[in-house]
Design a protein around this motif. Structure first.
Motif, PDB file in Angstrom:
ATOM      1  N   PRO A   4     -26.946   9.011 -40.365  1.00 18.91           N
ATOM      2  CA  PRO A   4     -26.446   8.815 -41.733  1.00 18.91           C
ATOM      3  C   PRO A   4     -27.392   7.999 -42.605  1.00 18.91           C
ATOM      4  O   PRO A   4     -27.509   8.232 -43.802  1.00 18.91           O
ATOM      5  N   TYR A   5     -28.101   7.075 -41.979  1.00 19.44           N
ATOM      6  CA  TYR A   5     -29.015   6.220 -42.732  1.00 19.44           C
ATOM      7  C   TYR A   5     -30.289   6.959 -43.097  1.00 19.44           C
ATOM      8  O   TYR A   5     -30.940   6.624 -44.077  1.00 19.44           O
ATOM      9  N   ALA A  65     -31.386   2.611 -47.370  1.00 17.14           N
ATOM     10  CA  ALA A  65     -30.969   2.818 -45.979  1.00 17.14           C
ATOM     11  C   ALA A  65     -30.655   1.492 -45.290  1.00 17.14           C
ATOM     12  O   ALA A  65     -29.619   1.358 -44.624  1.00 17.14           O
ATOM     13  N   VAL A  66     -31.525   0.505 -45.444  1.00 19.91           N
ATOM     14  CA  VAL A  66     -31.305  -0.791 -44.788  1.00 19.91           C
ATOM     15  C   VAL A  66     -30.117  -1.517 -45.412  1.00 19.91           C
ATOM     16  O   VAL A  66     -29.316  -2.131 -44.706  1.00 19.91           O
ATOM     17  N   HIS A  67     -29.969  -1.416 -46.712  1.00 23.61           N
ATOM     18  CA  HIS A  67     -28.835  -2.060 -47.378  1.00 23.61           C
ATOM     19  C   HIS A  67     -27.516  -1.473 -46.883  1.00 23.61           C
ATOM     20  O   HIS A  67     -26.568  -2.215 -46.582  1.00 23.61           O
ATOM     21  N   LYS A  68     -27.432  -0.152 -46.784  1.00 17.38           N
ATOM     22  CA  LYS A  68     -26.205   0.482 -46.300  1.00 17.38           C
ATOM     23  C   LYS A  68     -25.933   0.109 -44.843  1.00 17.38           C
ATOM     24  O   LYS A  68     -24.790  -0.129 -44.465  1.00 17.38           O
ATOM     25  N   PHE A  69     -26.988   0.064 -44.026  1.00 13.20           N
ATOM     26  CA  PHE A  69     -26.807  -0.303 -42.620  1.00 13.20           C
ATOM     27  C   PHE A  69     -26.285  -1.723 -42.492  1.00 13.20           C
ATOM     28  O   PHE A  69     -25.319  -1.977 -41.766  1.00 13.20           O
ATOM     29  N   SER A  70     -26.923  -2.664 -43.165  1.00 15.39           N
ATOM     30  CA  SER A  70     -26.519  -4.066 -43.030  1.00 15.39           C
ATOM     31  C   SER A  70     -25.156  -4.323 -43.650  1.00 15.39           C
ATOM     32  O   SER A  70     -24.410  -5.176 -43.170  1.00 15.39           O
ATOM     33  N   ALA A 127     -28.441  -7.119 -38.667  1.00 12.96           N
ATOM     34  CA  ALA A 127     -29.772  -6.580 -38.951  1.00 12.96           C
ATOM     35  C   ALA A 127     -30.097  -5.450 -37.981  1.00 12.96           C
ATOM     36  O   ALA A 127     -29.499  -5.336 -36.907  1.00 12.96           O
ATOM     37  N   LEU A 128     -31.026  -4.629 -38.367  1.00 14.14           N
ATOM     38  CA  LEU A 128     -31.505  -3.562 -37.482  1.00 14.14           C
ATOM     39  C   LEU A 128     -32.283  -4.165 -36.319  1.00 14.14           C
ATOM     40  O   LEU A 128     -33.004  -5.151 -36.485  1.00 14.14           O
ATOM     41  N   ARG A 129     -32.125  -3.572 -35.141  1.00 16.22           N
ATOM     42  CA  ARG A 129     -32.938  -3.984 -33.999  1.00 16.22           C
ATOM     43  C   ARG A 129     -34.277  -3.257 -34.074  1.00 16.22           C
ATOM     44  O   ARG A 129     -34.478  -2.353 -34.873  1.00 16.22           O
ATOM     45  N   LYS A 130     -35.214  -3.681 -33.237  1.00 17.13           N
ATOM     46  CA  LYS A 130     -36.571  -3.131 -33.281  1.00 17.13           C
ATOM     47  C   LYS A 130     -36.582  -1.623 -33.013  1.00 17.13           C
ATOM     48  O   LYS A 130     -37.268  -0.871 -33.701  1.00 17.13           O
ATOM     49  N   ASP A 131     -35.803  -1.167 -32.034  1.00 17.05           N
ATOM     50  CA  ASP A 131     -35.770   0.267 -31.734  1.00 17.05           C
ATOM     51  C   ASP A 131     -35.147   1.058 -32.881  1.00 17.05           C
ATOM     52  O   ASP A 131     -35.563   2.179 -33.172  1.00 17.05           O
ATOM     53  N   TRP A 147     -38.840  -2.887 -42.296  1.00 15.96           N
ATOM     54  CA  TRP A 147     -38.927  -4.214 -41.689  1.00 15.96           C
ATOM     55  C   TRP A 147     -38.703  -5.306 -42.734  1.00 15.96           C
ATOM     56  O   TRP A 147     -37.965  -6.272 -42.494  1.00 15.96           O
ATOM     57  N   LEU A 148     -39.332  -5.159 -43.909  1.00 17.69           N
ATOM     58  CA  LEU A 148     -39.221  -6.163 -44.957  1.00 17.69           C
ATOM     59  C   LEU A 148     -37.787  -6.293 -45.473  1.00 17.69           C
ATOM     60  O   LEU A 148     -37.249  -7.400 -45.575  1.00 17.69           O
ATOM     61  N   PHE A 149     -37.161  -5.157 -45.773  1.00 23.01           N
ATOM     62  CA  PHE A 149     -35.785  -5.208 -46.269  1.00 23.01           C
ATOM     63  C   PHE A 149     -34.811  -5.646 -45.179  1.00 23.01           C
ATOM     64  O   PHE A 149     -33.799  -6.287 -45.472  1.00 23.01           O
ATOM     65  N   ASN A 150     -35.119  -5.336 -43.926  1.00 20.33           N
ATOM     66  CA  ASN A 150     -34.287  -5.795 -42.826  1.00 20.33           C
ATOM     67  C   ASN A 150     -34.334  -7.310 -42.729  1.00 20.33           C
ATOM     68  O   ASN A 150     -33.313  -7.961 -42.542  1.00 20.33           O
ATOM     69  N   ARG A 151     -35.517  -7.901 -42.869  1.00 18.46           N
ATOM     70  CA  ARG A 151     -35.647  -9.356 -42.860  1.00 18.46           C
ATOM     71  C   ARG A 151     -34.935  -9.975 -44.059  1.00 18.46           C
ATOM     72  O   ARG A 151     -34.332 -11.033 -43.956  1.00 18.46           O
TER      73      ARG A 151
END
Length: 162
Positions: free
Chosen positions: A28-29, A70-75, A81-85, A153-157
């Motif tokens: 979905p992301y 994508a990162v905003h919707k996930f978080s 936060a998203l994991r590395k994998d 990575w940046l938006f996840n941080r």
């Protein structure tokens, strides 16, 4: 008096202990990534009619907008936060989505805008000097993958601090 033991399966026990341990579907992301990429590409193409913008800059900004969404919707949905994998899966999938959209865009141009003479010139040009075309293709693919990975990575941080 006998005690009854709790009959919890391993998956139920894990979900009680840590709800974030269960695998998350990234599909979905990828859709959100694609939506952000299409929206930003369309807006930046409209902007390109007024001012001159570098095509690589347009690609970079479009990918960053897709990564942001994508990162905003996930978080927002998972509250973590998203994991590395997951970052790697989203970056590779986002690159694949971008290249699928570019292939569809090129195919539409090939069918609707090119006439037979233009198609023949393009085919002859790519057969005579394939190395510059391949080098440009590899460079833009690397730009796409690296900018997707860095953007995610940046938006996840950024969202992990909240």
């Amino acid at each position: 008096m006998s005690r009854k033991s709790a009959n919890l399966s391993k998956s139920k026990a894990q979900s009680v202990i840590s709800p974030s341990a269960s695998p998350v579907k990234i599909t979905p992301y990828l859709g959100f990534f694609m939506l952000g990429y299409i929206l930003a590409s369309a807006l930046l193409m409209l902007l390109q009619t007024q001012i001159a913008l570098n095509p690589q800059l347009v690609t970079l900004l479009s990918i960053l907008v897709g990564a942001f969404i994508a990162v905003h919707k996930f978080s927002k949905y998972h509250r973590r936060a998203l994991r590395k994998d997951e970052i790697i899966k989203l970056a590779v999938g986002g690159t694949g989505v971008v290249w699928l959209m570019n292939a569809l865009y090129f195919f539409a141009i090939w069918l609707w805008l090119f006439d037979d003479a233009n198609r023949q010139v393009f085919i002859e040009m790519s057969l005579q000097q394939p190395l510059p075309l391949l080098a440009a293709l590899i460079a833009i693919m690397l730009l796409t993958f690296i900018s997707a990975g860095i953007g995610i990575w940046l938006f996840n941080r950024l969202f992990a601090s909240k």
